[in-house]
Design an enzyme around this catalytic site. Structure first.
Site, PDB file in Angstrom:
ATOM      1  N   ASP A  83      -1.777   1.537  11.899  1.00  0.00           N
ATOM      2  CA  ASP A  83      -1.508   1.731  10.477  1.00  0.00           C
ATOM      3  C   ASP A  83      -2.660   1.241   9.609  1.00  0.00           C
ATOM      4  O   ASP A  83      -3.242   0.183   9.868  1.00  0.00           O
ATOM      5  CB  ASP A  83      -0.256   0.946  10.059  1.00  0.00           C
ATOM      6  N   GLU A 114       0.286   6.486   4.871  1.00  0.00           N
ATOM      7  CA  GLU A 114       1.475   6.993   4.203  1.00  0.00           C
ATOM      8  C   GLU A 114       1.099   7.875   3.015  1.00  0.00           C
ATOM      9  O   GLU A 114       0.095   7.632   2.354  1.00  0.00           O
ATOM     10  CB  GLU A 114       2.345   5.829   3.721  1.00  0.00           C
ATOM     11  N   GLU A 181      10.179   9.767   8.162  1.00  0.00           N
ATOM     12  CA  GLU A 181      11.043   8.579   8.159  1.00  0.00           C
ATOM     13  C   GLU A 181      12.181   8.711   7.153  1.00  0.00           C
ATOM     14  O   GLU A 181      11.967   9.024   5.982  1.00  0.00           O
ATOM     15  CB  GLU A 181      10.240   7.316   7.846  1.00  0.00           C
TER      16      GLU A 181
END
Length: 277
Positions: A83, A114, A181
């Site tokens: 990440d 993200e 998600e």
């Protein structure tokens, strides 16, 4: 044999589900590699389950590199995604710099960031530079405050359509896969059917091309909260607490260490050390 980016596209084409779990250290990475996992995520969720923060926001690049290096040592034959932490990809220049560090210093095979279509230009720059990127849409923990908390996304028609636009934009930007998600299963199914890159679901139903969970949730090591989409496959915390309590009891009662846990001197040396009584 370590899987590479084309292998995951082949798995999607052949309808073989992709397995992914988080790992944050050498032992955890070693466990999942021995178990035969397809892909590891060194998630910034380590901020909550390892470092004790209330969110992923405080996690730094140095944190991610530190843990990525440990995971790479523990799982040299597994594809590792790392990440990019909060604010590490706010601009194209910072994204290039920090993604490069995760690859070069952390040993990552790919990075994950993200965001939807507004982040497509940054993602495209990374992929054109030769850096494999995993996208992440739906509930995005780094910006959960803007989303109203840790809530399911895409429940109304317009937000569901936006998720589909996001997925297409990330696909066009060159991502190797997309994490979906906390979105309705029907939306995830439609996205998975319409994009050519693998989808990895977490709280997005069974029709995604793969699944990911946080290993601390899967093994029962983290109990501050448990999302609806988590299934526990063990209770490591209960076993650990039980073992620690037994250790405390045995030490207090002088049952540990026992004779078999001691190192001994020869009688001759003991006699010289203590002398004759």
């Amino acid at each position: 044999m370590k899987k590479m980016v084309p292998d995951f596209f082949k798995m999607k084409a052949e309808h073989e589900k992709i397995t992914m779990l988080t790992a944050y250290d050498y032992p955890g990475a070693h466990w999942v590699e021995e178990a035969g996992l397809d892909m590891i995520l060194v998630g910034d969720s380590l901020g909550m389950v390892v470092l004790g923060y209330d969110s992923t926001v405080p996690v730094t690049m140095d944190d991610m590199i530190h843990h990525a290096k440990a995971v790479r040592r523990g799982a040299p034959q597994t594809f590792v995604v790392v990440d990019m932490p909060f604010m590490s990809y706010a601009t194209i220049d910072s994204a290039l710099l920090n993604a490069g560090r995760l690859i070069q210093e952390g040993g990552a095979d790919a990075v994950k960031l993200e965001g939807g279509e507004s982040f497509a230009p940054i993602i495209k720059t990374l992929t054109q530079a030769g850096i494999p990127v995993v996208g992440h849409i739906g509930l995005t923990p780094q910006t959960a405050t803007q989303l109203g908390g840790f809530k399911v996304q895409g429940r109304d028609l317009e937000s569901a359509k936006q998720l589909m636009r996001d997925a297409r934009a990330l696909e066009e930007a060159g991502v190797m896969s997309i994490v979906l998600e906390a979105i309705p299963a029907e939306v995830a199914k439609r996205i998975t059917r319409e994009i050519t890159v693998p989808s990895i679901g977490i709280g997005a139903g069974k029709d995604c091309d793969g699944q990911v969970l946080v290993i601390h949730d899967l093994l029962g090591m983290f109990d501050r909260f448990k999302p609806k989409f988590v299934k526990s496959y063990g209770d490591v915390k209960a076993l650990a607490v039980q073992g620690i309590r037994e250790y405390i009891t045995e030490v207090k009662q002088q049952n540990f260490p026992a004779k078999e846990h001691e190192f001994k001197l020869s009688d001759e040396i003991v006699e010289k050390l203590y002398g004759k009584d």
